[in-house]
Design an enzyme around this catalytic site. Structure first.
Site, short mmCIF file in Angstrom:
data_model
loop_
_atom_site.label_atom_id
_atom_site.label_comp_id
_atom_site.label_asym_id
_atom_site.label_seq_id
_atom_site.Cartn_x
_atom_site.Cartn_y
_atom_site.Cartn_z
N GLU A 165 -87.73 -20.74 -29.07
CA GLU A 165 -87.19 -21.78 -29.93
C GLU A 165 -88.10 -23.00 -29.88
O GLU A 165 -88.48 -23.45 -28.79
CB GLU A 165 -85.78 -22.16 -29.48
CG GLU A 165 -85.15 -23.31 -30.26
CD GLU A 165 -83.74 -23.65 -29.77
OE1 GLU A 165 -83.04 -22.74 -29.28
OE2 GLU A 165 -83.35 -24.83 -29.86
N GLU A 170 -84.97 -33.26 -32.72
CA GLU A 170 -83.56 -33.38 -32.34
C GLU A 170 -83.26 -34.86 -32.12
O GLU A 170 -84.16 -35.65 -31.83
CB GLU A 170 -83.27 -32.61 -31.06
CG GLU A 170 -83.38 -31.10 -31.18
CD GLU A 170 -83.00 -30.43 -29.88
OE1 GLU A 170 -81.85 -29.98 -29.75
OE2 GLU A 170 -83.88 -30.36 -29.00
#
Length: 285
Positions: A165, A170
């Protein structure tokens, strides 16, 4: 920059100038002990400019629906999140040149919040390249928007974190000046993931649009905010297998509510909240 300006600018010239700027910023923006690799990804291979009002382009985007249980995860998408993802226009739509993902406080599907999670799995996947999006973020405790890449699970024959990932961006809504980029893999996932933050000086990510991107090549990943290179990772930087040379990854855009990382919304969190995406573009060398 408004949408009209975006369509009239000379993209190739701007991209060339951006990479010249990156070359200057490499030393000043990153730790001096790091050896930086900066590639030039010039060939545009996928772009969604969100020019057609209505549902997102079905040739590019799928949806995750529900609270995670349909994906074989515990309720809360494995992170204790509070939202139920839908494909309703209330939660995801394209209007006036923008993709709008809206998190709402409402009872729906045994959850008290709704939102949306879009992904390109099975429609657009790529190994290596520059992946970027121009985004304006929401704000408020308990909000967790993200723009990220996930390795294909080979129809369920491989599992996370072995598939890898790459979190391009974020952000937790009660820290509006800071974003972070992260990788997850075997031996460095979840709370043990490898991450670095980037903070704006005297500004906030909910005040305007910013470009978030990675340049990903064999044995390195570089993270950028507005073409400022702020981190690089290589196989030597992770305490386990480097799984980012294994095959194609797909794109995910979502706004989560609650969970272990951002915590739950509080009485000061205002709903609805929106993440606005001006474009998503992918280049290769």
């Amino acid at each position: 920059m408004n949408k009209t300006m975006k369509h009239t600018r000379n993209t190739k010239t701007l991209l060339f100038m951006s990479f010249l700027l990156i070359a200057v910023l490499v030393i000043s923006s990153c730790d001096t002990e790091e050896t930086q690799t900066v590639a030039t990804f010039k060939e545009l291979v996928m772009a969604d400019e969100f020019d057609t009002d209505g549902a997102p382009n079905s040739a590019i985007w799928n949806y995750d629906i529900g609270d995670g249980t349909a994906n074989g995860l515990p309720a809360g998408w494995g992170n204790g999140e509070l939202q139920y993802y839908t494909d309703r226009s209330d939660n995801v739509t394209v209007q006036n040149g923008l993709l709008i993902i809206t998190a709402k406080q409402e009872s729906f599907g045994n959850s008290n919040y709704t939102s949306a999670r879009l992904l390109t799995k099975g429609k657009f996947e790529q190994t290596y390249g520059r992946f970027e999006a121009r985004i304006r973020l929401p704000n408020g405790k308990g909000l967790w928007p993200a723009f990220w890449l996930l390795g294909d699970d080979s129809n369920g024959t491989e599992i996370w974190p072995q598939i890898g990932e790459i979190d391009i961006m974020e952000y937790v809504g009660d820290e509006p000046s800071t974003v972070f980029g992260t990788v997850h893999g075997p031996g460095y996932s979840g709370g043990e993931s490898i991450s670095k933050s980037y903070k704006l000086d005297n500004d906030r990510f909910d005040n305007g649009f910013h470009i978030f991107g990675v340049e990903w090549g064999p044995d390195y990943i570089n993270w950028y905010v507005d073409d400022v290179l702020y981190n690089q990772l290589t196989p030597e930087d992770v305490p386990g297998e480097w799984v980012f040379n294994r095959g194609p990854f797909y794109i995910i855009l979502n706004v989560a509510v609650g969970g272990a990382l951002p915590g739950s919304p509080n009485e000061e969190t205002v709903f609805p909240q929106t993440m606005l995406v001006d474009y998503v573009r992918v280049y290769k060398q």
